[in-house]
Design a protein around this motif. Structure first.
Motif, PDB file in Angstrom:
ATOM      1  N   SER A 133      -3.768   6.290  -0.389  1.00 56.94           N
ATOM      2  CA  SER A 133      -3.542   5.027  -0.624  1.00 56.94           C
ATOM      3  C   SER A 133      -3.720   4.239   0.595  1.00 56.94           C
ATOM      4  O   SER A 133      -4.180   3.082   0.525  1.00 56.94           O
ATOM      5  CB  SER A 133      -2.242   4.442  -1.428  1.00 56.94           C
ATOM      6  N   GLY A 134      -3.220   4.709   1.673  1.00 62.91           N
ATOM      7  CA  GLY A 134      -3.374   3.992   2.996  1.00 62.91           C
ATOM      8  C   GLY A 134      -5.093   4.054   3.448  1.00 62.91           C
ATOM      9  O   GLY A 134      -5.243   3.329   4.096  1.00 62.91           O
ATOM     10  N   ALA A 135      -5.785   4.875   3.035  1.00 66.59           N
ATOM     11  CA  ALA A 135      -7.129   4.900   3.368  1.00 66.59           C
ATOM     12  C   ALA A 135      -8.129   4.075   2.378  1.00 66.59           C
ATOM     13  O   ALA A 135      -9.045   3.655   3.100  1.00 66.59           O
ATOM     14  CB  ALA A 135      -7.737   6.460   3.346  1.00 66.59           C
ATOM     15  N   PHE A 136      -7.531   3.894   1.449  1.00 67.04           N
ATOM     16  CA  PHE A 136      -8.357   3.054   0.377  1.00 67.04           C
ATOM     17  C   PHE A 136      -7.694   1.720   0.146  1.00 67.04           C
ATOM     18  O   PHE A 136      -8.299   1.279  -1.156  1.00 67.04           O
ATOM     19  CB  PHE A 136      -8.824   3.992  -0.615  1.00 67.04           C
ATOM     20  N   THR A 137      -6.853   1.270   0.679  1.00 72.89           N
ATOM     21  CA  THR A 137      -6.013  -0.146   0.206  1.00 72.89           C
ATOM     22  C   THR A 137      -7.027  -1.124   0.700  1.00 72.89           C
ATOM     23  O   THR A 137      -7.503  -1.398   1.470  1.00 72.89           O
ATOM     24  CB  THR A 137      -4.658  -0.354   1.036  1.00 72.89           C
TER      25      THR A 137
END
Length: 568
Positions: A133-137
């Motif tokens: 999720s940190g990469a695609f937020t």
């Protein structure tokens, strides 16, 4: 539904309070990190996800699924809040730190319920969601890439959760191992005492006698090593040793102090055989002497020492020492078992004597005193014209007084023990003086006691034999004088009690039961009991333990002298 099941299905108040406190903390930290109230909807989702686990903690599916939902939402919320915080000018690590403390809730629950695999899965799922999720937020149409600060903070919280889970697992295992390996004290005591009773019934009496075991060991050792003098010593408390058995042609006063500068003390401390070129006996003249001291070690505990001495140099080379230690190894375990059995029996006997003394004092003795007071009151109300009744009451009062005196002496006998520092002779002397004074006897004492001590069990039996002999003289002999002789030279001891009374043939029948008890006690310590008339009147009771080389030498010299006179 049973009451216990219903109680387990209800949420625990502490669990509800802990979740509420943690949710409030996360909400406050989220507001501080983002200044955006809209982000509180993540807190509401976390609260909703945790409701099933809170309401049905024992359910096989709802609980784990609820905690898994919390872990997934926690990873999504942490990355989203971190992204919003970054847009507001705050570092992403601060944003992640606002939500990740809630990870302690599901992880702690799994640790408390011993579901450590589930806890590990929750930590792994949270880590995966945080990374993905940190990469695609996406915030305001822009994709927020993972930043090093964000990863560092996430890694810290995940490591803390993993350590907490591992610590909980280790503590649970430790508690379980202790609970399984440490039975209750009374249960353990019962098991050990049952084993002791079984062993005591199976073994012959001689095999549990420390003196007999020690004498047999010395006989074996003299077949493999020269020993002009030899002894087996054992601990008695107070940093001293007692002589359990010894052999030799002369009287030996062995060094029995463990804090002295001697090979005996070195062998006891090091648990290793010691050789010396000087004698370990304080009474020996010295000369060319070889000494070998071998500790008797059972497991890790030193239970005694074997001392061998030869009037020759280099009498104990390495092969001889090896032969001696081959015999002392098995003997150490036998001796320890005998000493432990003696100690248990002595403790049980002493406790029973004290219990009987308390019961007699608080029961029969007090009641007899009250009877005596009642007789005194009756005498005070008797008129002069009833002299016959008064005389009967006075005779009854005299008899009650006599019985009370006998009970008090019995209590004194039950409570009498050999003091660790006073010794056997002091205990016998105190008892003889007390009983002699109560019976109007003149007591003559002859005490000769070495600084060395007998084993505690032997001292206790000798004291009881002396007490019985003194009591018989006071109660049955009608004597005016009492002679008490006590000679202690371990392992030898001789106690003599003589009186100038009527003699053994004129004693009442109840005195013979006491003689049988004395014989049994003497046999228990391998002693010799002798009862003989005293000239010109009276009786002598003597008990002898061990043999005295000094006396044997004197008798032998006297016999030789007598033979020479006869031939002359």
């Amino acid at each position: 539904m049973p009451a216990s099941t219903s109680a387990r299905s209800r949420p625990h108040p502490l669990a509800v309070a802990a979740r509420l406190v943690m949710l409030a903390l996360v909400a406050v930290l989220t507001l501080l990190a983002t200044a955006d109230p809209a982000q509180l909807w993540w807190v509401a989702l976390l609260a909703a996800a945790g409701v099933p686990a809170l309401l049905a903690p024992q359910h096989r599916l709802l609980g784990p699924l609820s905690r898994l939902a919390e872990a997934v939402l926690l990873g999504l919320a942490a990355s989203q809040v971190a992204a919003v915080a970054t847009l507001g000018g705050t570092t992403p690590g601060v944003g992640a730190s606002a939500v990740l403390p809630y990870l302690a809730v599901p992880v702690t629950v799994t640790a408390l319920r011993r579901r450590f695999v589930e806890g590990g899965v929750l930590v792994g799922v949270t880590a995966l969601i945080l990374l993905v999720s940190g990469a695609f937020t996406v915030v305001d149409g822009q994709r927020q890439l993972v930043q090093p600060g964000y990863l560092a903070v996430c890694a810290q919280w995940l490591i803390l959760a993993g350590l907490g889970l591992a610590t909980g697992c280790a503590l649970q295992k430790l508690v379980r191992v202790r609970a399984e390996s440490a039975p209750q004290p009374y249960a353990e005591a019962t098991r050990l005492l049952t084993q002791l009773r079984t062993v005591a019934r199976q073994l012959p009496g001689a095999t549990l006698d420390p003196g007999g075991i020690s004498e047999h060991l010395l006989e074996e050792l003299r077949t493999v090593a020269r020993a002009d003098r030899a002894a087996v010593l054992s601990a008695s408390g107070g940093g001293r040793l007692v002589v359990l058995a010894q052999v030799g042609a002369e009287r030996v006063d062995w060094e029995t102090t463990l804090d002295a500068d001697s090979a005996i003390a070195d062998a006891w401390a090091s648990q290793q055989p010691q050789t010396a070129a000087r004698t370990q006996a304080r009474s020996h003249a010295g000369g060319d002497v070889s000494a070998l001291i071998v500790p008797l070690v059972a497991g890790v505990r030193t239970v005694g020492l074997v001392v061998l001495e030869a009037d020759a140099g280099q009498a104990y080379p390495a092969p001889v020492v090896a032969g001696v230690t081959a015999l002392t190894g098995p003997a150490a375990l036998r001796l320890e078992a005998a000493l432990l059995f003696d100690e248990v029996r002595s403790l049980a006997t002493n406790e029973e004597r004290q219990r009987l003394a308390r019961e007699i004092h608080d029961g029969v003795a007090q009641e007899l005193v009250m009877v005596g007071y009642g007789i005194d009151n009756a005498l005070a109300t008797v008129h002069d014209d009833t002299e016959e009744t008064a005389e009967s009451l006075r005779a009854l009062r005299h008899e009650v007084t006599r019985v009370i005196t006998e009970l008090r002496l019995s209590l004194f006998e039950l409570r009498s023990e050999v003091d660790r520092h006073g010794g056997l002779a002091a205990a016998i002397a105190e008892y003889a003086r007390t009983v002699g004074a109560s019976g109007g006897l003149r007591v003559h004492l002859s005490l000769d006691e070495s600084t060395a001590r007998l084993p505690a069990a032997t001292e206790a039996e000798l004291l009881r034999i002396a007490q019985e002999a003194v009591t018989n003289a006071r109660k049955h002999a009608g004597a005016a004088n009492l002679w008490v002789t006590c000679e202690v030279d371990p392992p030898y001891a001789q106690i003599e009690v003589s009186d100038d009374g009527h003699g053994i043939g004129d004693q009442r029948a109840e005195g013979h039961y006491g003689l049988a008890i004395m014989a049994e006690r003497a046999e228990r310590i391998r002693g010799r009991l002798e009862i003989r008339p005293r000239q010109p009147s009276g009786t002598t009771v003597a008990v002898v333990v061990g043999s005295s080389p000094r006396r044997d030498n004197v008798r032998g010299s006297a016999a030789a002298a007598e033979g020479q006179e006869t031939r002359g």
